[in-house]
Design a protein around this motif. Structure first.
Motif, mmCIF file in Angstrom:
data_model
loop_
_atom_site.group_PDB
_atom_site.id
_atom_site.type_symbol
_atom_site.label_atom_id
_atom_site.label_comp_id
_atom_site.label_asym_id
_atom_site.label_seq_id
_atom_site.Cartn_x
_atom_site.Cartn_y
_atom_site.Cartn_z
ATOM 1 N N THR A 248 34.937 39.614 44.701
ATOM 2 C CA THR A 248 35.715 39.636 43.455
ATOM 3 C C THR A 248 37.199 39.951 43.628
ATOM 4 O O THR A 248 37.901 40.026 42.621
ATOM 5 N N SER A 249 37.683 40.147 44.844
ATOM 6 C CA SER A 249 39.068 40.610 44.999
ATOM 7 C C SER A 249 40.072 39.662 44.363
ATOM 8 O O SER A 249 41.028 40.096 43.691
ATOM 9 N N ASP A 250 39.888 38.348 44.551
ATOM 10 C CA ASP A 250 40.835 37.390 43.975
ATOM 11 C C ASP A 250 40.796 37.419 42.455
ATOM 12 O O ASP A 250 41.833 37.413 41.785
ATOM 13 N N ARG A 251 39.577 37.456 41.888
ATOM 14 C CA ARG A 251 39.446 37.473 40.430
ATOM 15 C C ARG A 251 39.948 38.793 39.843
ATOM 16 O O ARG A 251 40.542 38.812 38.766
ATOM 17 N N LEU A 252 39.727 39.895 40.560
ATOM 18 C CA LEU A 252 40.193 41.190 40.087
ATOM 19 C C LEU A 252 41.712 41.246 40.073
ATOM 20 O O LEU A 252 42.323 41.797 39.147
ATOM 21 N N ARG A 253 42.334 40.647 41.078
ATOM 22 C CA ARG A 253 43.799 40.681 41.175
ATOM 23 C C ARG A 253 44.438 39.976 39.982
ATOM 24 O O ARG A 253 45.451 40.446 39.434
ATOM 25 N N THR A 254 43.875 38.867 39.560
ATOM 26 C CA THR A 254 44.471 38.111 38.450
ATOM 27 C C THR A 254 43.910 38.525 37.080
ATOM 28 O O THR A 254 44.557 38.286 36.060
ATOM 29 N N GLY A 255 42.734 39.150 37.080
ATOM 30 C CA GLY A 255 42.068 39.413 35.808
ATOM 31 C C GLY A 255 42.132 40.838 35.303
ATOM 32 O O GLY A 255 41.750 41.101 34.157
ATOM 33 N N LEU B 210 42.187 44.643 30.775
ATOM 34 C CA LEU B 210 42.582 45.920 30.171
ATOM 35 C C LEU B 210 43.161 45.706 28.774
ATOM 36 O O LEU B 210 42.812 46.414 27.826
ATOM 37 N N LEU B 211 44.033 44.713 28.643
ATOM 38 C CA LEU B 211 44.650 44.436 27.344
ATOM 39 C C LEU B 211 43.604 43.988 26.322
ATOM 40 O O LEU B 211 43.639 44.398 25.154
ATOM 41 N N ALA B 212 42.663 43.156 26.762
ATOM 42 C CA ALA B 212 41.627 42.668 25.849
ATOM 43 C C ALA B 212 40.749 43.811 25.357
ATOM 44 O O ALA B 212 40.382 43.866 24.177
ATOM 45 N N LEU B 213 40.411 44.737 26.242
ATOM 46 C CA LEU B 213 39.537 45.841 25.846
ATOM 47 C C LEU B 213 40.268 46.838 24.947
ATOM 48 O O LEU B 213 39.656 47.424 24.041
ATOM 49 N N VAL B 214 41.549 47.040 25.165
ATOM 50 C CA VAL B 214 42.320 47.887 24.245
ATOM 51 C C VAL B 214 42.341 47.236 22.859
ATOM 52 O O VAL B 214 42.156 47.911 21.836
ATOM 53 N N ALA B 215 42.556 45.915 22.816
ATOM 54 C CA ALA B 215 42.532 45.203 21.544
ATOM 55 C C ALA B 215 41.152 45.280 20.901
ATOM 56 O O ALA B 215 41.034 45.360 19.674
ATOM 57 N N MET B 216 40.104 45.272 21.718
ATOM 58 C CA MET B 216 38.741 45.389 21.190
ATOM 59 C C MET B 216 38.543 46.733 20.492
ATOM 60 O O MET B 216 37.956 46.803 19.401
ATOM 61 N N VAL B 217 39.035 47.809 21.111
ATOM 62 C CA VAL B 217 38.915 49.132 20.495
ATOM 63 C C VAL B 217 39.691 49.184 19.183
ATOM 64 O O VAL B 217 39.219 49.748 18.184
#
Length: 330
Positions: A203-210, A215-222
């Motif tokens: 997952t390193s490549d996906r984690l780097r870009t995602g 984080l922003l999406a989950l803050v918006a979810m809250v």
């Protein structure tokens, strides 16, 4: 039986932490709820679930946002009524049906969980900032924000270290395994190290870009979750003069780490929120505040279950159609 026990626990928690509640007045407050409010509540619920599905879509290659949403809802439904690892089994089944590597999918689920923990403990800091604009911040709220902020920073740092190198990933796994091993003798620190090394490789490549979009999406979810509470309060008649939007969202964000408890803090968090808002608005508004909290809980607990049921039924039907087509093929 579990739901009945949770209901009794919630009632006990509210009664003990908030005090005696006039349930007849609460019932009357429900009579003021307009029918139209269900539409914006459901729209906010759908937005909340879509935002919650963003991290999995970001972390798993080949997984669309729609399928990530399906995977999350199905796992929520199954996990609510059956013991682990039933939710993992349904996730893996869906990954395989979609042609997604199950190991990569589960690695994405693990990263999703870690990202959510960072947000869960990070939003109280935002809540304290909002409190500075409203009623002011008490010393215990400063302490809560500081502790939660340190936990959130540790979660983000762990994800960053996972990106740095295989050596750091192995070290993190061994340290975490040794810590858990103090409480459980069957834990193998080296197995934990191997797991994190494998997780990084997948997952390193996906984690780097995602990571940042997640984080922003989950803050918006809250914030969407808190907006449902604000809408429910206005629907039962609590005016802005009694509770402003800042009052509502600040208390919700500061209390959000309580969702770490079973059923997202069902009972305990409700009592904390009712107590905080009643202190600001006054005891006269307590029945309406309790009614709004119940509306929010019904929507946020029952709503995803209904959506999950629809997703599972749709997915099983599609899987059944695919099997029938394969069986009748020449």
């Amino acid at each position: 039986m579990l739901w009945a026990a949770l209901a009794v626990f919630a009632w006990f928690a509210v009664s003990r932490l908030v005090g005696a509640i006039d349930w007849h007045a609460v019932a009357d407050a429900f009579g003021h709820v307009p029918a139209w409010v269900i539409l914006p509540l459901l729209a906010l619920l759908l937005l909340r679930q879509v935002l919650n599905a963003v991290p999995l879509q970001q972390y798993v290659a080949g997984l669309s946002l729609f399928r990530s949403l399906q995977n999350d809802l199905a796992a929520y439904l199954v996990g609510s009524f059956t013991p682990p690892p039933a939710d993992v089994v349904v996730r893996v089944s869906m990954f395989r049906a979609w042609g997604v590597d199950p190991a990569a999918g589960l690695a994405g689920v693990g990263l999703n969980t870690a990202t959510f923990y960072a947000v869960r403990f990070g939003v109280p800091v935002v809540g304290v900032v909002l409190l500075l604009l409203g009623e002011g911040v008490e010393s215990r709220q400063w302490v809560t924000a500081l502790v939660c902020g340190l936990v959130a920073a540790a979660c983000v740092a762990a994800l960053a270290m996972l990106l740095r190198s295989t050596t750091l990933a192995a070290w993190m796994g061994r340290q975490a395994g040794a810590l858990v091993g103090r409480f459980r003798k069957d834990v193998d620190p080296q197995a934990w190290a191997d797991y994190l090394v494998d997780l990084r490789a997948r997952t390193s490549d996906r984690l780097r870009t995602g990571l940042v979009p997640s984080l922003l999406a989950l803050v918006a979810m809250v914030l969407a979750d808190g907006s449902m509470l604000l809408l429910a309060l206005r629907a039962v008649g609590v005016p802005m003069s009694a509770l402003t939007a800042v009052d509502v969202l600040a208390a919700f964000l500061v209390a959000y780490p309580i969702t770490l408890m079973p059923m997202f803090g069902f009972g305990i968090m409700d009592a904390v929120l009712v107590g905080a808002w009643t202190t600001i608005a006054g005891v006269a508004w307590e029945p309406e505040i309790v009614a709004a909290t119940i509306v929010w809980r019904v929507v946020t607990i029952v709503g995803p279950l209904v959506l999950g049921l629809a997703v599972v039924a749709f997915w099983r039907r599609r899987a059944g159609d695919s099997t029938d087509d394969a069986a009748t093929a020449p």
